[in-house]
Design a protein around this motif. Structure first.
Motif, PDB file in Angstrom:
ATOM      1  N   ASP A 146       0.861  -1.221  -0.015  1.00 33.42           N
ATOM      2  CA  ASP A 146      -0.023  -0.065  -0.053  1.00 33.42           C
ATOM      3  C   ASP A 146       0.808   1.129  -0.047  1.00 33.42           C
ATOM      4  O   ASP A 146       0.397   2.117  -0.778  1.00 33.42           O
ATOM      5  CB  ASP A 146      -1.135   0.079   1.074  1.00 33.42           C
ATOM      6  CG  ASP A 146      -2.014  -0.992   0.929  1.00 33.42           C
ATOM      7  OD1 ASP A 146      -2.424  -1.263  -0.147  1.00 33.42           O
ATOM      8  OD2 ASP A 146      -2.588  -1.425   2.028  1.00 33.42           O
ATOM      9  N   GLU A 150       0.583   4.111  -2.574  1.00 31.20           N
ATOM     10  CA  GLU A 150       0.208   5.714  -2.316  1.00 31.20           C
ATOM     11  C   GLU A 150       1.178   6.520  -2.836  1.00 31.20           C
ATOM     12  O   GLU A 150       1.108   7.671  -3.030  1.00 31.20           O
ATOM     13  CB  GLU A 150       0.174   5.734  -0.892  1.00 31.20           C
ATOM     14  CG  GLU A 150      -1.269   4.803  -0.236  1.00 31.20           C
ATOM     15  CD  GLU A 150      -2.792   5.814  -0.447  1.00 31.20           C
ATOM     16  OE1 GLU A 150      -2.437   6.750  -1.210  1.00 31.20           O
ATOM     17  OE2 GLU A 150      -3.694   5.379  -0.007  1.00 31.20           O
ATOM     18  N   ALA A 178     -14.448   5.735  -6.146  1.00 32.73           N
ATOM     19  CA  ALA A 178     -14.733   6.204  -4.836  1.00 32.73           C
ATOM     20  C   ALA A 178     -13.316   6.627  -3.849  1.00 32.73           C
ATOM     21  O   ALA A 178     -12.195   6.133  -4.305  1.00 32.73           O
ATOM     22  CB  ALA A 178     -15.257   5.061  -4.045  1.00 32.73           C
ATOM     23  N   GLU A 179     -13.704   7.736  -3.206  1.00 31.16           N
ATOM     24  CA  GLU A 179     -12.316   8.330  -2.673  1.00 31.16           C
ATOM     25  C   GLU A 179     -11.946   7.101  -1.397  1.00 31.16           C
ATOM     26  O   GLU A 179     -10.632   7.214  -1.304  1.00 31.16           O
ATOM     27  CB  GLU A 179     -13.057   9.514  -1.810  1.00 31.16           C
ATOM     28  CG  GLU A 179     -13.442  10.575  -2.757  1.00 31.16           C
ATOM     29  CD  GLU A 179     -13.582  11.933  -2.002  1.00 31.16           C
ATOM     30  OE1 GLU A 179     -13.723  11.612  -0.507  1.00 31.16           O
ATOM     31  OE2 GLU A 179     -13.861  12.918  -2.344  1.00 31.16           O
ATOM     32  N   ASP A 180     -12.767   6.340  -1.121  1.00 32.51           N
ATOM     33  CA  ASP A 180     -12.175   5.383  -0.117  1.00 32.51           C
ATOM     34  C   ASP A 180     -11.961   4.123  -0.833  1.00 32.51           C
ATOM     35  O   ASP A 180     -11.452   2.777  -0.116  1.00 32.51           O
ATOM     36  CB  ASP A 180     -13.330   4.929   0.934  1.00 32.51           C
ATOM     37  CG  ASP A 180     -14.676   4.467   0.645  1.00 32.51           C
ATOM     38  OD1 ASP A 180     -14.580   4.422  -1.092  1.00 32.51           O
ATOM     39  OD2 ASP A 180     -15.247   4.030   1.241  1.00 32.51           O
ATOM     40  N   ALA A 181     -11.628   3.945  -2.070  1.00 33.81           N
ATOM     41  CA  ALA A 181     -11.183   2.740  -2.887  1.00 33.81           C
ATOM     42  C   ALA A 181      -9.921   2.503  -2.646  1.00 33.81           C
ATOM     43  O   ALA A 181      -9.086   3.405  -2.225  1.00 33.81           O
ATOM     44  CB  ALA A 181     -11.365   2.810  -4.433  1.00 33.81           C
ATOM     45  N   PRO A 182      -9.312   1.179  -2.770  1.00 32.75           N
ATOM     46  CA  PRO A 182      -7.984   0.743  -2.728  1.00 32.75           C
ATOM     47  C   PRO A 182      -7.127   1.963  -3.436  1.00 32.75           C
ATOM     48  O   PRO A 182      -7.547   2.524  -4.455  1.00 32.75           O
ATOM     49  CB  PRO A 182      -7.828  -0.586  -2.977  1.00 32.75           C
ATOM     50  CG  PRO A 182      -9.187  -1.143  -2.737  1.00 32.75           C
ATOM     51  CD  PRO A 182     -10.091   0.029  -3.093  1.00 32.75           C
ATOM     52  N   ARG A 186      -7.331   3.825  -7.300  1.00 30.32           N
ATOM     53  CA  ARG A 186      -7.592   5.139  -7.599  1.00 30.32           C
ATOM     54  C   ARG A 186      -6.424   5.439  -8.462  1.00 30.32           C
ATOM     55  O   ARG A 186      -6.687   6.298  -9.247  1.00 30.32           O
ATOM     56  CB  ARG A 186      -7.152   5.642  -6.309  1.00 30.32           C
ATOM     57  CG  ARG A 186      -8.533   5.616  -5.322  1.00 30.32           C
ATOM     58  CD  ARG A 186      -8.542   6.611  -4.085  1.00 30.32           C
ATOM     59  NE  ARG A 186      -7.645   5.754  -3.145  1.00 30.32           N
ATOM     60  CZ  ARG A 186      -6.720   5.901  -2.577  1.00 30.32           C
ATOM     61  NH1 ARG A 186      -6.280   7.553  -2.670  1.00 30.32           N
ATOM     62  NH2 ARG A 186      -6.167   5.389  -1.326  1.00 30.32           N
TER      63      ARG A 186
END
Length: 198
Positions: A146, A150, A178-182, A186
């Protein structure tokens, strides 16, 4: 930027992508991918060819014109062992970036002239997004760390506007996500993938 850390990120992206390649079934090489013009084998060939071209340019080879790049993109770089070809292309690329002063110099790329340090991020992002493509096409997880994703998402958000997007460009137009997607979803959506369906 931390050059050693960035090259470590490139290596990690290559290792995870190679694991995805290792999981491709014998009956999946002709399967469609999120890149509609390419099946699985064609997409992987594009990734390997891109790694080899970048390594060659970093080594002093002249960057080819678009027509020549298109021709070179049709050359089979995978042979009878796509996994070995993938790993070798990543090794060659990392070694090219490790040459003295390469990260400090400016180099040609499909998105224009970029410093070597930025080109590391471009190639890492290429591995992440096309690894996502391959994983989607073959029903596998894309288990990139992650923190790595990021990092490249932040770099891409800051720089994608400098490159052409949409028809004719190196990236597709950004898609909703979605803003909260992995983070990887994104990143894929930012570079033109539809991530809504699984």
């Amino acid at each position: 930027m931390n050059p050693a850390a960035d090259l470590g990120s490139l290596r990690t992206a290559g290792e995870v992508t190679s694991r995805i390649v290792a999981g491709i079934g014998a009956d999946q090489w002709d399967a469609p991918t999120p890149c509609s013009e390419w099946n699985v084998r064609m997409l992987l060939n594009h990734v390997v060819a891109g790694n080899l071209l970048a390594a060659a340019v970093l080594g002093g080879v002249e960057f080819p014109a678009p027509e020549e790049r298109a021709r070179l993109g049709q050359v089979d770089r995978l042979g009878t062992d796509p996994l070995a070809a993938t790993r070798q292309s990543v090794d060659d690329l990392v070694k090219a970036f490790e040459q003295p002063r390469v990260l400090e110099h400016v180099h040609p790329s499909p998105v224009g002239q970029v410093p070597g340090a930025a080109l590391v991020h471009l190639r890492t992002t290429e591995l992440l997004v096309h690894g996502w493509d391959l994983a989607r096409a073959t029903g596998q997880p894309a288990d990139y760390p992650d923190a790595l994703v990021e990092q490249e998402l932040a770099f891409t958000k800051a720089n994608v506007g400098r490159a052409r997007t949409g028809p004719g460009g190196p990236f597709g137009a950004s898609q909703p996500v979605a803003e909260d997607a992995p983070a990887l979803d994104r990143l894929a959506a930012l570079l033109g993938r539809s991530v809504a369906s699984r």
